[in-house]
Design a protein around this motif. Structure first.
Motif, PDB file in Angstrom:
ATOM      1  N   PRO A 212       0.821  -1.211   0.000  1.00  0.00           N
ATOM      2  CA  PRO A 212       0.000   0.000   0.000  1.00  0.00           C
ATOM      3  C   PRO A 212       0.853   1.258   0.000  1.00  0.00           C
ATOM      4  CG  PRO A 212       0.088  -0.923   2.204  1.00  0.00           C
ATOM      5  CD  PRO A 212       0.768  -1.922   1.297  1.00  0.00           C
ATOM      6  N   ALA A 213       0.320   2.314  -0.573  1.00  0.00           N
ATOM      7  CA  ALA A 213       0.957   3.621  -0.434  1.00  0.00           C
ATOM      8  C   ALA A 213       1.035   3.954   1.050  1.00  0.00           C
ATOM      9  CB  ALA A 213       0.150   4.679  -1.180  1.00  0.00           C
ATOM     10  N   ALA A 214       2.129   4.557   1.463  1.00  0.00           N
ATOM     11  CA  ALA A 214       2.340   4.804   2.893  1.00  0.00           C
ATOM     12  C   ALA A 214       1.332   5.798   3.454  1.00  0.00           C
ATOM     13  CB  ALA A 214       3.757   5.299   3.133  1.00  0.00           C
ATOM     14  N   ARG A 215       0.951   6.788   2.643  1.00  0.00           N
ATOM     15  CA  ARG A 215       0.012   7.805   3.106  1.00  0.00           C
ATOM     16  C   ARG A 215      -0.922   8.203   1.974  1.00  0.00           C
ATOM     17  NH1 ARG A 215       4.473   8.281   5.972  1.00  0.00           N
ATOM     18  NH2 ARG A 215       4.332   8.781   8.196  1.00  0.00           N
ATOM     19  N   MET A 216      -2.143   8.546   2.352  1.00  0.00           N
ATOM     20  CA  MET A 216      -3.131   9.013   1.390  1.00  0.00           C
ATOM     21  C   MET A 216      -3.673  10.359   1.839  1.00  0.00           C
ATOM     22  SD  MET A 216      -3.340   6.662  -0.956  1.00  0.00           S
ATOM     23  CE  MET A 216      -4.688   7.475  -1.812  1.00  0.00           C
ATOM     24  N   ALA A 217      -3.745  11.315   0.906  1.00  0.00           N
ATOM     25  CA  ALA A 217      -4.369  12.600   1.208  1.00  0.00           C
ATOM     26  C   ALA A 217      -5.846  12.389   1.494  1.00  0.00           C
ATOM     27  CB  ALA A 217      -4.185  13.553   0.037  1.00  0.00           C
ATOM     28  N   ALA A 392     -11.385  -0.201 -11.807  1.00  0.00           N
ATOM     29  CA  ALA A 392     -10.136   0.537 -11.615  1.00  0.00           C
ATOM     30  C   ALA A 392      -9.127   0.189 -12.699  1.00  0.00           C
ATOM     31  CB  ALA A 392      -9.556   0.237 -10.237  1.00  0.00           C
ATOM     32  N   ALA A 393      -9.080  -1.086 -13.079  1.00  0.00           N
ATOM     33  CA  ALA A 393      -8.165  -1.500 -14.146  1.00  0.00           C
ATOM     34  C   ALA A 393      -8.527  -0.814 -15.461  1.00  0.00           C
ATOM     35  CB  ALA A 393      -8.203  -3.019 -14.308  1.00  0.00           C
ATOM     36  N   ALA A 394      -9.815  -0.805 -15.794  1.00  0.00           N
ATOM     37  CA  ALA A 394     -10.255  -0.174 -17.042  1.00  0.00           C
ATOM     38  C   ALA A 394     -10.007   1.329 -17.013  1.00  0.00           C
ATOM     39  CB  ALA A 394     -11.738  -0.469 -17.268  1.00  0.00           C
ATOM     40  N   ALA A 395     -10.264   1.962 -15.873  1.00  0.00           N
ATOM     41  CA  ALA A 395     -10.045   3.406 -15.762  1.00  0.00           C
ATOM     42  C   ALA A 395      -8.566   3.753 -15.917  1.00  0.00           C
ATOM     43  CB  ALA A 395     -10.575   3.904 -14.420  1.00  0.00           C
ATOM     44  N   GLN A 396      -7.698   2.933 -15.338  1.00  0.00           N
ATOM     45  CA  GLN A 396      -6.260   3.168 -15.497  1.00  0.00           C
ATOM     46  C   GLN A 396      -5.826   2.962 -16.948  1.00  0.00           C
ATOM     47  OE1 GLN A 396      -3.632   1.446 -12.296  1.00  0.00           O
ATOM     48  NE2 GLN A 396      -5.601   0.765 -11.471  1.00  0.00           N
ATOM     49  N   LYS A 397      -6.375   1.947 -17.579  1.00  0.00           N
ATOM     50  CA  LYS A 397      -6.046   1.662 -18.977  1.00  0.00           C
ATOM     51  C   LYS A 397      -6.322   2.880 -19.853  1.00  0.00           C
ATOM     52  CE  LYS A 397      -5.222  -1.760 -22.082  1.00  0.00           C
ATOM     53  NZ  LYS A 397      -4.047  -2.668 -22.054  1.00  0.00           N
ATOM     54  N   ILE A 424      -4.374   1.158  -5.186  1.00  0.00           N
ATOM     55  CA  ILE A 424      -4.648   1.474  -6.591  1.00  0.00           C
ATOM     56  C   ILE A 424      -3.766   2.632  -7.022  1.00  0.00           C
ATOM     57  CG2 ILE A 424      -6.368   2.273  -8.246  1.00  0.00           C
ATOM     58  CD1 ILE A 424      -8.469   0.806  -6.663  1.00  0.00           C
ATOM     59  N   PRO A 425      -2.892   2.426  -8.000  1.00  0.00           N
ATOM     60  CA  PRO A 425      -1.982   3.496  -8.433  1.00  0.00           C
ATOM     61  C   PRO A 425      -2.751   4.710  -8.947  1.00  0.00           C
ATOM     62  CG  PRO A 425      -1.325   1.374  -9.369  1.00  0.00           C
ATOM     63  CD  PRO A 425      -2.684   1.178  -8.760  1.00  0.00           C
ATOM     64  N   GLY A 426      -2.245   5.888  -8.616  1.00  0.00           N
ATOM     65  CA  GLY A 426      -2.785   7.117  -9.185  1.00  0.00           C
ATOM     66  C   GLY A 426      -3.992   7.694  -8.487  1.00  0.00           C
ATOM     67  N   VAL A 427      -4.458   7.078  -7.404  1.00  0.00           N
ATOM     68  CA  VAL A 427      -5.607   7.631  -6.687  1.00  0.00           C
ATOM     69  C   VAL A 427      -5.212   8.970  -6.062  1.00  0.00           C
ATOM     70  CG1 VAL A 427      -7.070   7.342  -4.649  1.00  0.00           C
ATOM     71  CG2 VAL A 427      -6.786   5.461  -6.266  1.00  0.00           C
TER      72      VAL A 427
END
Length: 473
Positions: A212-217, A392-397, A424-427
């Motif tokens: 996981p990303a360490a921190r989320m805004a 999420a996969a389709a949105a990233q694509k 999820i990358p890019g959130v």
């Protein structure tokens, strides 16, 4: 890929299970038992959005036992707020009626899920069961003689803790985070099976982070009736928590503010954003903070896209800096995109990302939204772990803007939502409203997950969301 191409390239039928490949792949799981229960909480203060006010929440908690082999079992847990005011809005039925319909549907979903005897991966189990859930929703609507049928969005919300419990049990059976179970070693099919030929050879693992990303805004929500400054308060709650926006900013170090708007009163919407921007700017100046952002949520109340464009134009005239701080705009017009094709968002999305939320119920709706100019998607755990990961996969694509929002999710449901956002990358950010409106439901979880429930510097610490399963228990 546009929606019509997507519909031609893939057949939307339930998955047929195969054996997981790889020497270290675990056995497919088989559902043995499903149990569910409810918890009820009153809000500390009402939350107004989309022309309605919510002051209570019912949590649907699900325990699921699965078999991983002869004599071997694993247990999973899922939880979600039922959110009927949002997922099943009605002008003809009372709150208790729509909530009662969801409870009747939950009982039917539990029976269907508990009676499912095929073995497979959680994503495939969900793909197989979802048509049965939708059929059950139609049957419940008929049997209860509801004035309006249970919508698909409401069905997804009701089914989501069952799906979460299965994913949780699967990860725990392997002794790893569920987000490590979406590769070719665990899933019998690549993404072309679910999303079409463009995804051939790709697996969900390509679109999720192993850690996981360490921190989320964190986005802090300002409801349409929430006081902004002290002079707006008629009677203080007096429970020790902040009660104005400047108090919340200082309390949590906030740098992202979500503003609930009317969508049908241009003067009010403009005044609301201007007032909030003024209060936030003064507070951040005192704190020495130079950068912060807003999201604007109309909850589908705008009559048309012209309202949104006029709002943005006038707002920029009033406060250029306030306009510049808008990170994205959420669901401005009606959720039924198929009957609202005239309200395309191309012009608005050139100004700021425009994301769908209530409209997003499946891959087809995502593709239709792209055709109509929407440039982003609001992902929510309440729509089901399986389906949200595919969306999420389709949105990233398609390189769409991504954010993760909750349904005023407390406790385990917030942990699930936070873990989804962090994997999820890019959130861009995560929303977490229960700390404002129903903190009592968070209490049992705060000491176990302080990074999630005790926000500092406007950030949620998600670094610890890498335990077995979905991480809640």
């Amino acid at each position: 890929m546009y929606r019509r191409e997507f519909l031609q390239s893939t057949v939307l039928t339930p998955a047929i299970f195969g054996v997981c490949r790889g020497a270290t792949a675990p056995m497919r799981i088989r559902i043995e038992e499903v149990r569910f229960s409810y918890e009820d909480f009153l809000y500390r203060t009402p939350y107004r959005f989309g022309g309605q006010t919510v002051d209570r929440v019912t949590l649907l908690n699900v325990d699921c036992t699965v078999a991983t082999g002869p004599g071997r079992i694993s247990r999973g847990f899922g939880s979600m707020t039922m959110g009927n005011a949002w997922s099943f809005p009605s002008t003809t039925m009372y709150y208790d009626t729509t909530l009662g319909a969801m409870k009747a549907l939950a009982e039917r979903i539990a029976r269907i899920t508990g009676g499912y005897r095929d073995a497979g991966h959680p994503v495939d189990i969900n793909c197989d069961l979802e048509p049965q859930f939708l059929q059950a929703a139609a049957e419940v609507s008929h049997e209860l003689k509801l004035a309006e049928p249970i919508p698909k969005l409401c069905t997804l919300v009701t089914a989501s803790p069952f799906d979460a419990a299965i994913h949780d049990a699967y990860g725990k059976a392997m002794g790893v985070s569920s987000y490590l179970t979406y590769g070719s070693d665990c899933m019998p099919y690549d993404l072309s099976h679910y999303l079409g030929a463009d995804y051939r050879g790709e697996y969900l693992s390509r679109y999720v982070l192993p850690k996981p990303a360490a921190r989320m805004a964190l986005y802090h929500s300002v409801g349409a009736s929430d006081p902004i400054v002290a002079s707006d308060i008629r009677t203080r709650i007096g429970d020790g928590l902040p009660e104005t926006l400047p108090e919340w900013i200082r309390y949590n170090g906030l740098r992202r503010i979500k503003i609930k708007l009317a969508g049908n009163d241009l003067a009010w919407d403009l005044a609301r954003v201007t007032e909030i921007d003024r209060a936030v700017a003064e507070t951040q100046a005192q704190r020495g903070v130079a950068e912060w952002f807003y999201s604007l949520d109309f909850n589908e109340q705008c009559p048309n896209v012209e309202y949104l464009l006029e709002f943005l134009r006038r707002l920029k005239e009033r406060t250029g800096q306030g306009f510049a701080r808008i990170q994205y705009v959420e669901q401005p017009t009606a959720r039924d995109l198929k009957t609202d094709r005239a309200n395309v968002m191309h012009a608005a999305a050139r100004l700021r990302p425009v994301v769908i939320d209530e409209s997003l119920t499946d891959i087809e709706s995502l593709m239709l939204a792209r055709e109509m100019g929407y440039s982003g998607a609001a992902l929510k755990a309440c729509k089901g772990q399986s389906q949200v990961l595919l969306m999420a996969a389709a949105a990233q694509k398609h390189k769409m803007f991504l954010c993760v929002q909750d349904l005023t999710c407390p406790g385990a449901s917030l942990i699930h939502s936070a873990s989804l956002a962090a994997h999820i990358p890019g959130v861009a950010a995560i929303e977490a409203n229960a700390r404002e409106y129903v903190p009592a439901a968070n209490k049992p979880w705060e000491e176990r997950f302080p990074g999630i429930f005790k926000v500092r510097d406007g950030l949620m610490d998600t670094s610890g969301l890498n335990g077995p399963g979905l991480g809640a228990v």
